[in-house]
Design an enzyme around this catalytic site. Sequence first.
Site, PDB file in Angstrom:
ATOM      1  N   GLN A 254       0.817  -1.207   0.000  1.00  0.00           N
ATOM      2  CA  GLN A 254       0.000   0.000   0.000  1.00  0.00           C
ATOM      3  C   GLN A 254       0.854   1.262   0.000  1.00  0.00           C
ATOM      4  OE1 GLN A 254      -3.513  -0.153  -0.452  1.00  0.00           O
ATOM      5  NE2 GLN A 254      -2.567  -2.107  -0.970  1.00  0.00           N
ATOM      6  N   HIS A 257       1.679   3.183  -3.213  1.00  0.00           N
ATOM      7  CA  HIS A 257       0.642   3.929  -3.934  1.00  0.00           C
ATOM      8  C   HIS A 257       0.896   5.423  -3.925  1.00  0.00           C
ATOM      9  CE1 HIS A 257      -2.426   1.201  -5.323  1.00  0.00           C
ATOM     10  NE2 HIS A 257      -2.518   0.597  -4.160  1.00  0.00           N
ATOM     11  N   GLU A 322      -9.091   1.354   5.773  1.00  0.00           N
ATOM     12  CA  GLU A 322      -9.630   0.951   4.470  1.00  0.00           C
ATOM     13  C   GLU A 322      -9.480  -0.560   4.290  1.00  0.00           C
ATOM     14  OE1 GLU A 322      -8.806   1.964  -0.251  1.00  0.00           O
ATOM     15  OE2 GLU A 322      -7.271   2.385   1.251  1.00  0.00           O
ATOM     16  N   HIS A 323      -8.250  -1.059   4.469  1.00  0.00           N
ATOM     17  CA  HIS A 323      -7.969  -2.489   4.397  1.00  0.00           C
ATOM     18  C   HIS A 323      -7.524  -2.965   5.779  1.00  0.00           C
ATOM     19  CE1 HIS A 323      -6.763  -0.709   0.436  1.00  0.00           C
ATOM     20  NE2 HIS A 323      -7.534  -1.684  -0.018  1.00  0.00           N
ATOM     21  N   ASP A 356      -7.282  -6.385  -4.096  1.00  0.00           N
ATOM     22  CA  ASP A 356      -7.138  -5.311  -5.081  1.00  0.00           C
ATOM     23  C   ASP A 356      -7.505  -5.781  -6.491  1.00  0.00           C
ATOM     24  OD1 ASP A 356      -6.372  -3.337  -3.361  1.00  0.00           O
ATOM     25  OD2 ASP A 356      -4.227  -3.505  -3.764  1.00  0.00           O
ATOM     26  N   HIS A 415     -52.288  20.690   5.388  1.00  0.00           N
ATOM     27  CA  HIS A 415     -52.085  19.240   5.368  1.00  0.00           C
ATOM     28  C   HIS A 415     -53.356  18.532   5.866  1.00  0.00           C
ATOM     29  CE1 HIS A 415     -47.887  20.123   4.756  1.00  0.00           C
ATOM     30  NE2 HIS A 415     -47.540  18.847   4.835  1.00  0.00           N
TER      31      HIS A 415
END
Length: 429
Positions: A254, A257, A322-323, A356, A415
Amino acid sequence: MKIYQEDLETMKRIVADYTEQVVDFEIEAKVQAIITQVRKRGDQALIDYARQFDGVSLTDLKVAEEQLEQAWLQLDDSLKTSLKLAAQNITSFHELEKEKGFVDASQAGIVRGQKVTPLKRVGLYVPGGTAAYPSTILMNAIPAKLAGVEELVVVTPPQKEGINQAVLAAAKLAGVDAIYQVGGAQAIAALAYGTETIKPVDKIVGPGNIFVATAKKQVFGTVAIDMVAGPSEIGILADDSAQASEIAADLLSQAEHDKRVRAMLITNSLSLAQAVAKEVERQLVNLPRKEIAQAAIMDRSFIAVMPQIAEMFDLMNTIAPEHLEIQLTEPTAYLGLVKNAGSVFLGRYASEPLGDYLAGPNHVLPTGGTARFSSPLGVYDFVKRIQFVQYSKEALAEVEKAVTTLARTEGLEAHARALESRFTNYEGE
């Protein structure tokens, strides 16, 4: 990597500093200016920005369908086989997410229900630049098509040598309806507001850099978006049964990235923590994207040593990664302790990159702690729910008093009168 040995509450304060999101007002202003130009000047603005930002002179924004056909036919057999397998797994997983709606007619004279309707037109942003992401095409396009989206279009930055052939091939495989050579905030603006060539969409999905994320945030409301995604992140929970070399490799998978990636290990073993820190340094040496990964490891990543497994999970749930990898003895036994995470990888052989590309669950996941309230991308992101109700006169009469009482309690006389008009000719006072 920095190794912390602190109590739980101290560690929660430390991870809050790692999570903090800072608004860049300069980028916000630049993105707003780009959006304004695209709204005013349409295609010409997109062409001008392609020349300015990408160094590409375009004569046609749309990629010809023949190029997609050729890309698929000429694709390396090994890559073609891999894409087909990935598409098969993604399809089989997301098929299970389909919703059918419902009708409830259990009460006399009353019908209630909900219909599930696909979005008509969706735009998918696919990053370009230093890397190609055919997997992004599959992960976004397949759930959209399963949902029944009528028209799915892709925008991706123009390249001097042409758009990556694997991206074009993946688009063909996934059933994308059109691809446009436009990237950055200007692509998001085009999808949201439309130009002479690109029709506006109902929703924009897909990852991108800070300019893309900022643009998605700014156009939200005019269109729907999947999420405002931040840098990727991985959290690993491990004990001394785990392999230091494998954990280090997963953290780096990761970190490569983006320089802003968070790679985090929480363990109850100091010896493992130290071994992983050494392994990260060793593996960094020969990593092609060393500069990027090293910056992420030095600035945004850490190892925390916590004595109790319950505290390890408490801290990781606070992070809401996230992971999340669980590399503990009998990892499935701990799944119930996971409260906040995008996608969970159980055991030694469920390495994060498997998710992934190939396993099937989506890789478009909430980041920056938003897994506390957000979910992975799925078929449900490409549909809307329309509810309906029908009452007979007799059924309405039974609840007339309750409805008018509530309406008048809220000071909404019209109403109440609207409902009463079904039974009397109301002429006012």
